[in-house]
Write a protein that holds these residues in place. Structure first.
Motif, PDB file in Angstrom:
ATOM      1  N   ALA A 266       0.750  -1.176   0.162  1.00  0.00           N
ATOM      2  CA  ALA A 266      -0.011   0.040   0.160  1.00  0.00           C
ATOM      3  C   ALA A 266       0.856   1.272   0.013  1.00  0.00           C
ATOM      4  N   ARG A 267       0.262   2.201  -0.500  1.00  0.00           N
ATOM      5  CA  ARG A 267       0.791   3.817  -0.332  1.00  0.00           C
ATOM      6  C   ARG A 267       1.615   4.149   0.936  1.00  0.00           C
ATOM      7  N   GLY A 268       0.703   3.426   2.122  1.00  0.00           N
ATOM      8  CA  GLY A 268       1.068   3.932   3.485  1.00  0.00           C
ATOM      9  C   GLY A 268       2.074   2.756   4.150  1.00  0.00           C
ATOM     10  N   TYR A 269       2.562   2.063   3.260  1.00  0.00           N
ATOM     11  CA  TYR A 269       3.382   1.106   4.127  1.00  0.00           C
ATOM     12  C   TYR A 269       4.816   1.660   3.942  1.00  0.00           C
ATOM     13  N   GLY A 270       5.346   2.625   4.360  1.00  0.00           N
ATOM     14  CA  GLY A 270       6.620   2.846   4.524  1.00  0.00           C
ATOM     15  C   GLY A 270       7.387   2.820   3.031  1.00  0.00           C
ATOM     16  N   LEU A 271       8.620   2.083   3.091  1.00  0.00           N
ATOM     17  CA  LEU A 271       9.433   1.900   2.133  1.00  0.00           C
ATOM     18  C   LEU A 271       9.126   0.626   1.206  1.00  0.00           C
ATOM     19  N   SER A 272       7.784  -0.040   1.476  1.00  0.00           N
ATOM     20  CA  SER A 272       7.281  -1.242   0.893  1.00  0.00           C
ATOM     21  C   SER A 272       7.351  -1.161  -0.754  1.00  0.00           C
TER      22      SER A 272
ATOM     23  N   GLY B 128       9.996  -2.780  -5.953  1.00  0.00           N
ATOM     24  CA  GLY B 128      10.538  -2.384  -6.907  1.00  0.00           C
ATOM     25  C   GLY B 128      11.999  -2.802  -7.141  1.00  0.00           C
ATOM     26  N   ARG B 129      12.774  -2.741  -6.118  1.00  0.00           N
ATOM     27  CA  ARG B 129      14.307  -2.890  -6.158  1.00  0.00           C
ATOM     28  C   ARG B 129      14.496  -4.507  -6.042  1.00  0.00           C
ATOM     29  N   HIS B 130      13.702  -5.281  -5.326  1.00  0.00           N
ATOM     30  CA  HIS B 130      14.049  -6.707  -5.197  1.00  0.00           C
ATOM     31  C   HIS B 130      13.132  -7.454  -5.847  1.00  0.00           C
ATOM     32  N   LEU B 131      11.959  -7.202  -6.295  1.00  0.00           N
ATOM     33  CA  LEU B 131      10.903  -8.137  -7.013  1.00  0.00           C
ATOM     34  C   LEU B 131      10.610  -7.758  -8.619  1.00  0.00           C
ATOM     35  N   SER B 132      10.973  -6.847  -8.979  1.00  0.00           N
ATOM     36  CA  SER B 132      10.380  -6.237 -10.190  1.00  0.00           C
ATOM     37  C   SER B 132      10.977  -7.391 -11.191  1.00  0.00           C
ATOM     38  N   TRP B 133      12.080  -7.799 -10.944  1.00  0.00           N
ATOM     39  CA  TRP B 133      12.700  -8.819 -11.998  1.00  0.00           C
ATOM     40  C   TRP B 133      11.908  -9.956 -12.210  1.00  0.00           C
ATOM     41  N   ARG B 134      11.043 -10.253 -11.260  1.00  0.00           N
ATOM     42  CA  ARG B 134      10.311 -11.551 -11.144  1.00  0.00           C
ATOM     43  C   ARG B 134       8.881 -11.247 -11.306  1.00  0.00           C
ATOM     44  N   ARG B 135       8.417 -10.122 -11.915  1.00  0.00           N
ATOM     45  CA  ARG B 135       7.210  -9.558 -12.057  1.00  0.00           C
ATOM     46  C   ARG B 135       6.308 -10.640 -12.627  1.00  0.00           C
ATOM     47  N   HIS B 136       6.431 -11.628 -13.352  1.00  0.00           N
ATOM     48  CA  HIS B 136       5.515 -12.648 -13.895  1.00  0.00           C
ATOM     49  C   HIS B 136       5.349 -13.817 -13.042  1.00  0.00           C
ATOM     50  N   ASP B 137       6.044 -13.760 -11.947  1.00  0.00           N
ATOM     51  CA  ASP B 137       5.937 -14.807 -10.810  1.00  0.00           C
ATOM     52  C   ASP B 137       4.808 -14.650  -9.751  1.00  0.00           C
ATOM     53  N   PHE B 138       4.372 -13.373  -9.737  1.00  0.00           N
ATOM     54  CA  PHE B 138       3.546 -13.071  -8.564  1.00  0.00           C
ATOM     55  C   PHE B 138       2.525 -12.044  -9.008  1.00  0.00           C
ATOM     56  N   ILE B 139       1.333 -12.101  -8.216  1.00  0.00           N
ATOM     57  CA  ILE B 139       0.223 -11.142  -8.431  1.00  0.00           C
ATOM     58  C   ILE B 139       0.585 -10.260  -7.453  1.00  0.00           C
ATOM     59  N   LEU B 140       0.249  -8.827  -8.065  1.00  0.00           N
ATOM     60  CA  LEU B 140       0.746  -7.589  -7.253  1.00  0.00           C
ATOM     61  C   LEU B 140      -0.567  -6.942  -6.792  1.00  0.00           C
ATOM     62  N   SER B 141      -0.711  -6.865  -5.473  1.00  0.00           N
ATOM     63  CA  SER B 141      -1.728  -5.941  -4.934  1.00  0.00           C
ATOM     64  C   SER B 141      -1.240  -4.741  -4.072  1.00  0.00           C
ATOM     65  N   SER B 142      -2.067  -3.428  -4.483  1.00  0.00           N
ATOM     66  CA  SER B 142      -1.542  -2.389  -3.798  1.00  0.00           C
ATOM     67  C   SER B 142      -3.031  -1.660  -3.454  1.00  0.00           C
TER      68      SER B 142
ATOM     69  N   ARG C 202       7.390   3.372  -8.606  1.00  0.00           N
ATOM     70  CA  ARG C 202       8.303   3.008  -7.430  1.00  0.00           C
ATOM     71  C   ARG C 202       8.367   1.420  -7.487  1.00  0.00           C
ATOM     72  N   MET C 203       7.405   0.753  -7.969  1.00  0.00           N
ATOM     73  CA  MET C 203       7.576  -0.675  -7.935  1.00  0.00           C
ATOM     74  C   MET C 203       8.127  -1.281  -9.329  1.00  0.00           C
ATOM     75  N   ARG C 204       8.597  -0.093 -10.184  1.00  0.00           N
ATOM     76  CA  ARG C 204       9.331  -0.758 -11.355  1.00  0.00           C
ATOM     77  C   ARG C 204       8.437  -1.719 -12.299  1.00  0.00           C
ATOM     78  N   VAL C 205       7.156  -1.407 -12.329  1.00  0.00           N
ATOM     79  CA  VAL C 205       6.458  -2.655 -13.084  1.00  0.00           C
ATOM     80  C   VAL C 205       5.546  -1.793 -14.202  1.00  0.00           C
ATOM     81  N   ASP C 206       4.705  -2.205 -14.896  1.00  0.00           N
ATOM     82  CA  ASP C 206       4.096  -1.832 -15.812  1.00  0.00           C
ATOM     83  C   ASP C 206       2.391  -1.870 -15.612  1.00  0.00           C
ATOM     84  N   TRP C 207       2.092  -2.637 -14.550  1.00  0.00           N
ATOM     85  CA  TRP C 207       0.657  -3.043 -14.126  1.00  0.00           C
ATOM     86  C   TRP C 207       0.699  -3.181 -12.742  1.00  0.00           C
TER      87      TRP C 207
END
Length: 306
Positions: free
Chosen positions: A60-66, A71-85, A112-117
């Motif tokens: 969520a927007r309110g979750y600090g650096l989340s 973006g820094r640690h998971l964006s390279w695996r974007r097709h491996d997970f469902i992203l909810s914000s 911020r999350m370095r993703v397209d959707w």
């Protein structure tokens, strides 16, 4: 690590009629955003979650650096997970709960999350009068039509949640479901299931309120501590031979209508234990019957804990 191969077979569920598939246990990324935790810890925990078969990450927007850390640690695996914000507030250059806050907030989250959707985007705990505004709903529709989000959703409780589940404007909801917070499970999840909505259960372990020997005054767990004391579930738990975390997590994750229960942690060993517990399946029917009887006696007047 002894259970990686086993964890890779974690149960997956069709997420309502959204076309998405999620794991029975998701990762709540709130603690990952805590600046007191290192970048190495955040990156390790998130990647291990995906390695273990977790396919839903909720932030969520309110979750600090989340979001930045995703973006820094998971964006390279974007097709491996469902992203909810979640959002509607805190967007740079926009007033909260305006169409511009929705649009700019989504665009900023994508950067911020370095993703397209974003797969699931929730209006985050706004009251009913805000939730029903046509201009905000239209902004969500536009974002979905342009491919910025896949599913428009609402995260919240009580009357606003009930309206979201029956309005026909959302494809998913997120709400509290746990031993001490069953209003949504009793009053909204059946309707959500009938409408084909995806359901994310938050706070599935009731903020671990049982860990406090004395009332945790002023802390996040205090309302659930009070409720668990009133429900007096400890005898049921002990009779079933279960630790509190297993008792709570299996109850929430297998509540009818729930597709994924999100648990946050800052420890890899806790993450793996949660996965192992969720894989054990629902609680026995006699245990569920006793829990229901306790709720019927003491909890029917309680609303959802916002």
């Amino acid at each position: 690590m002894t259970s990686l191969r086993h964890n890779a077979r974690m149960e997956q569920r069709e997420f309502g009629t959204t076309g998405l598939t999620v794991s029975v246990l998701g990762l709540g990324a709130g603690q990952i955003g805590d600046a007191r935790h290192s970048e190495d810890l955040a990156g390790t925990l998130m990647n291990r979650a995906l390695d273990f078969g977790v396919t839903l990450v909720d932030t969520a927007r309110g979750y600090g650096l989340s979001e930045e850390r995703i973006g820094r640690h998971l964006s390279w695996r974007r097709h491996d997970f469902i992203l909810s914000s979640k959002g509607g507030y805190g967007a740079e250059g926009a007033d909260d709960w305006t169409p511009q806050a929705i649009r700019s907030g989504i665009e900023q989250a994508l950067r911020r999350m370095r993703v397209d959707w974003i797969d699931i985007f929730h209006l985050h705990s706004c009251p009913l009068d805000v939730l029903r505004r046509d201009d905000l709903l239209a902004a969500l529709d536009d974002a979905r039509a342009q491919g910025l989000i896949r599913v428009a959703a609402y995260s919240g409780e009580n009357d606003a949640l009930r309206w979201a589940a029956t309005s026909g404007r959302f494809g998913s909801v997120e709400t509290s479901v746990n031993l001490a917070d069953q209003w949504s499970a009793q009053h909204v999840l059946p309707q959500a299931r009938d409408a084909g909505l995806g359901v994310i259960a938050k706070r599935p372990i009731a903020n671990a309120a049982w860990q406090y020997a004395q009332r945790p005054a002023g802390q996040y767990a205090e309302p659930y501590w009070e409720r668990l004391g009133t429900l007096d579930l400890d005898g049921i738990r002990q009779g079933a031979g279960l630790e509190w975390d297993e008792f709570a997590l299996r109850f929430a994750a297998y509540t009818p209508g729930v597709h994924s229960a999100i648990v946050g942690t800052a420890r890899v060993d806790n993450l793996e234990r949660n996965i192992q517990l969720a894989q054990k399946g629902p609680l026995p029917i006699d245990v569920l019957t006793h829990i229901q009887a306790a709720w019927d006696e003491h909890g029917r007047g309680w609303g959802g804990e916002v």
